[in-house]
Design an enzyme around this catalytic site. Structure first.
Site, PDB file in Angstrom:
ATOM      1  N   GLY A  51       0.870  -1.038   0.182  1.00 49.99           N
ATOM      2  CA  GLY A  51      -0.117  -0.014  -0.035  1.00 49.99           C
ATOM      3  C   GLY A  51       0.805   1.366  -0.133  1.00 49.99           C
ATOM      4  N   SER A  52       0.250   2.334   0.788  1.00 51.82           N
ATOM      5  CA  SER A  52       0.658   3.867   0.355  1.00 51.82           C
ATOM      6  C   SER A  52       2.297   3.996   0.796  1.00 51.82           C
ATOM      7  CB  SER A  52       0.026   4.661   1.296  1.00 51.82           C
ATOM      8  OG  SER A  52      -1.416   4.471   0.805  1.00 51.82           O
ATOM      9  N   THR A  53       2.611   2.987   1.718  1.00 56.05           N
ATOM     10  CA  THR A  53       4.301   3.095   2.119  1.00 56.05           C
ATOM     11  C   THR A  53       5.235   3.124   0.837  1.00 56.05           C
ATOM     12  OG1 THR A  53       4.092   0.591   2.464  1.00 56.05           O
ATOM     13  CG2 THR A  53       3.863   1.925   4.345  1.00 56.05           C
ATOM     14  N   PHE A  54       4.785   2.641  -0.250  1.00 55.53           N
ATOM     15  CA  PHE A  54       5.427   2.607  -1.403  1.00 55.53           C
ATOM     16  C   PHE A  54       5.344   3.924  -2.008  1.00 55.53           C
ATOM     17  CE2 PHE A  54       6.821  -1.079  -3.993  1.00 55.53           C
ATOM     18  CZ  PHE A  54       6.807  -1.974  -2.972  1.00 55.53           C
ATOM     19  N   LYS A  55       4.736   5.070  -1.283  1.00 56.18           N
ATOM     20  CA  LYS A  55       4.683   6.319  -2.201  1.00 56.18           C
ATOM     21  C   LYS A  55       6.085   6.828  -1.777  1.00 56.18           C
ATOM     22  CE  LYS A  55      -0.305   6.795  -2.411  1.00 56.18           C
ATOM     23  NZ  LYS A  55      -1.386   6.765  -1.293  1.00 56.18           N
TER      24      LYS A  55
END
Lengths: 134, 568
Positions: free
Chosen positions: B277-281
């Site tokens: 999820g968003s941790t990849f941003k």
């Protein structure tokens, strides 16, 4: 003359063989001693291993945490409680401090413990094959 | 007197005497040799003593217990695994006089055995039955004190883990023959058990039991608060790659691994791979900034969801306006991240993630390491979804290692379970520039200060991080009601020392979180609590967060185009 020579040589043989066998028995005794010492060392090592494991087991962090929360008024360390050594103020010098007389001799000079200390080298507890701790 | 013999008779006698003399000389020689040897033996012994003595001396102090499997300790020398000699109790049923009495007496000492069980064992026709393996020394003493004939002990070696379930997954366990079959016990099996040429060597792990305990305590508490089916967390040194804590819940007791299910033995940190999820941003933003695809002042229009190839990419916290790069990151905008990654392009995106070690199986000193699951194709659409952490499954270990590289100045360092020396460290490769790394630190701090990760704040420790909420993919479809909520953080953000990761598997919202189960509500509080617990242990000096120097160091221009006067 011939008889003397024979007696001397017989006495010599007896003396040498006695000395030799004495030496031999002594060596055997020492070797036995060494073996038992080595075994003792290994038993003590095993005991130390067990005691270390026991110590670590009794000091598990979760046990310490539950004990601390039961008996100690300690919570998480707040940031304001942390300071460096440089921030600690120097203690105020108290002039009274220098009026305390210096004792003439070591105050514990005449002190004797209530239970006398054991004499001789310290004996380690030994875990024996028959069980239990000696 | 002398007989005078002539001819053949004299000759024969001469020969006979010669022979006798010869034989006598030979015998005399033999006896002299024997006597000499006898004297030699009496004086110097058999001659093997020297060899025996040198053998005894060469092996360090006394060569007795060295045949045991070596110990495993944590970074501070706390014992994690040791081998003890224990006694196992067996009976010879033929020599037992009164089985009933024996069983009755034995149950008073071994309280976990029933009388009937002992009797049925004694009734067997064999002349050797195990009654109980691996007794404690106290039990052994008590059994001996009973003085029952027909009972005997045999010494056995047993691997013992004093910390129990605390270090289960990292440690692994051994089988009955003391062969490592999981975790570091398996990876370092040869070193721990030793061989004829090399003696067994102790192992010092990078783990710290105090941090491990704090991590496990917080995770298990929040796991029960949010009724999650699993949880995982790790603490990693960003400069050396050492793993100080690694917990995966539910876990097991390595002293009796047979009693636990396969799910408990599954290491969610290294073996489990998830769409994060968003941790990849964090990676997407770092990549776009480092490659110059977008400036920090730049931004993207996030008014409308993106429609592409039948998919719709929308925001969880829609702002419906133009967002600057810091805003995209702190409000966790999927649209912004997707557009950012699209500007970089699939080829560069893939190469960048490969440099961060997210596309290969990571190296770690345990056998349970999972390989990431890559999408079958990697085109524009995949780049867009991977930019916000969907379509590429990686293990939490890989994610934390990647984040460590982002915040430590851009150096990728292989993670390790073994204590390392900081001076001898050589970074594997430069991933991003030090300047980009500095911007990323400020952005991660911004998320905790003003964005979605507010609950991860730990006063004084300058926590920065990123939330990540992903729907679980089950059977090729996303399950709406099953989430993986995670939070990856680093602290202190002005000079990052440790990366802390926490993840909850299928958390459920409760009244306290107003029914929300996203990472900002469920995973972030774990980080906040954990860092205020482990900060003092790790000797991190707390700073005054409101002070001008810290504010200046963490300053980042947001460049928002939001109308200051809302239209109400």
């Amino acid at each position: 003359m011939k008889l003397n020579l024979t007696i001397i040589s017989l006495v010599l043989v007896a003396a040498v063989s006695f000395g030799l066998y004495q030496l031999s028995y002594e060596v055997q005794g020492l070797e036995k001693n060494l073996k038992s010492l080595n075994q003792n060392i290994s038993e003590n090592k095993e005991t130390i291993r067990i005691l270390k494991a026991e110590w670590t087991y009794q000091n598990r962090p979760d046990v310490l945490q539950s004990l601390a929360s039961k008996y100690l008024p300690l919570l998480l360390i707040a940031p304001y409680q942390v300071a460096s050594v440089g921030e600690v103020p120097y203690p105020q010098i108290d002039p009274e401090q220098y009026t305390v007389p210096i004792p003439r001799h070591n105050p514990r000079r005449d002190y004797t413990p209530a239970t006398p200390l054991p004499r001789g080298p310290v004996q380690l507890a030994t875990f024996t094959h028959t069980g239990g701790v000696q | 007197m002398a007989l005078r013999l002539d001819g053949s008779a004299k000759e024969t006698l001469e020969r006979g005497r010669n022979r006798l003399v010869m034989a006598g000389v030979i015998f005399a020689f033999c006896f002299v040799v024997l006597a000499g040897r006898l004297v030699g033996l009496a004086i110097s012994g058999i001659g093997d003593e020297d060899v025996m003595a040198s053998e005894a001396d060469s092996v360090p102090p006394v060569a007795i217990s060295e045949s045991k499997r070596a110990e495993i300790r944590d970074r501070n020398g706390v014992l994690l695994a040791t081998t003890l000699t224990t006694a196992s109790l067996f009976a010879e049923p033929k020599n037992v006089i009164n089985p009933k009495e024996l069983a009755a007496k034995l149950t008073t000492v071994l309280d976990d055995m029933s009388e009937a069980a002992i009797l049925s064992k004694l009734a067997s026709a064999r002349n050797f039955v195990w009654l109980k393996r691996n007794l404690t020394p106290t039990q052994q003493y008590q059994v001996n004190a009973l003085g029952i004939p027909g009972l005997h002990f045999r010494e056995e070696e047993k691997r013992f883990y004093p910390m129990g379930a605390l270090v289960s997954h990292a440690m692994g366990f051994t089988d009955v023959d003391n062969q490592g079959i999981a975790g570091v016990e398996k990876y370092f099996d040869a070193q721990l058990s030793g061989s004829k040429e090399k003696s067994a060597q102790d192992l010092t792990l990078s783990l710290d039991v105090r941090i491990q305990h704090a991590l496990r305590d917080e995770l298990s508490r929040h796991m029960s608060i949010f009724r999650a089916i699993g949880a995982a967390g790790m603490v990693m040194d960003v400069k050396t790659g050492e793993i100080l804590g690694m917990v995966s819940l539910p876990d097991f007791d390595p002293n009796r691994p047979g009693d636990f299910s396969g799910d408990a033995k599954f290491n969610r940190i290294s073996l489990g791979v998830y769409e994060m999820g968003s941790t990849f941003k964090t990676f997407t933003t770092a990549m776009a900034l480092d490659m110059g695809a977008v400036e920090l002042q730049g931004g993207y229009d996030a008014t409308e969801p993106i429609r592409k190839a039948g998919f719709r990419i929308r925001d969880d916290h829609p702002k419906k306006r133009w967002l600057s790069v810091p805003e995209i990151y702190m409000y966790s905008s999927n649209i912004g991240a997707a557009k950012m990654a699209d500007d970089v392009g699939p080829k560069n995106h893939k190469a960048f993630l490969a440099k961060l070690g997210l596309l290969d199986k990571p190296s770690l000193e345990i056998p349970e390491v999972g390989a990431p699951i890559l999408p079958p194709r990697w085109n524009s659409l995949e780049t867009m979804t991977i930019s916000f952490g969907h379509g590429l499954s990686v293990s939490p270990l890989q994610l934390s290692t990647g984040i460590a590289a982002i915040v430590n100045g851009g150096n990728y360092i292989n993670p390790t379970m073994i204590r390392r020396n900081e001076e001898k460290m050589t970074p594997v490769r430069q991933v991003i520039s030090a300047k980009t790394s500095d911007v990323m630190r400020r952005l991660m701090r911004l998320v905790v200060e003003k964005g979605t990760g507010g609950k991860a704040a730990a006063t004084g420790y300058l926590v920065g991080g990123k939330t990540g909420t992903a729907e679980k993919a089950v059977g090729g479809r996303y399950k709406r009601d099953a989430l993986i909520s995670s939070f990856v953080s680093a602290f202190p953000m002005n000079d990052p020392r440790y990366v802390v990761f926490a993840m909850l598997d299928e958390p459920k919202g409760n009244a306290q979180t107003h029914g929300f189960r996203s990472a900002g509500w469920t995973a972030a509080p774990i980080i906040g609590r954990l860092i205020s617990r482990i900060g003092p242990i790790l000797a991190i000096e707390p700073v005054e967060e409101e002070s001008e120097a810290v504010q200046k160091a963490m300053f980042i221009p947001i460049n928002s185009r939001e109308k200051k006067l809302a239209s109400f």
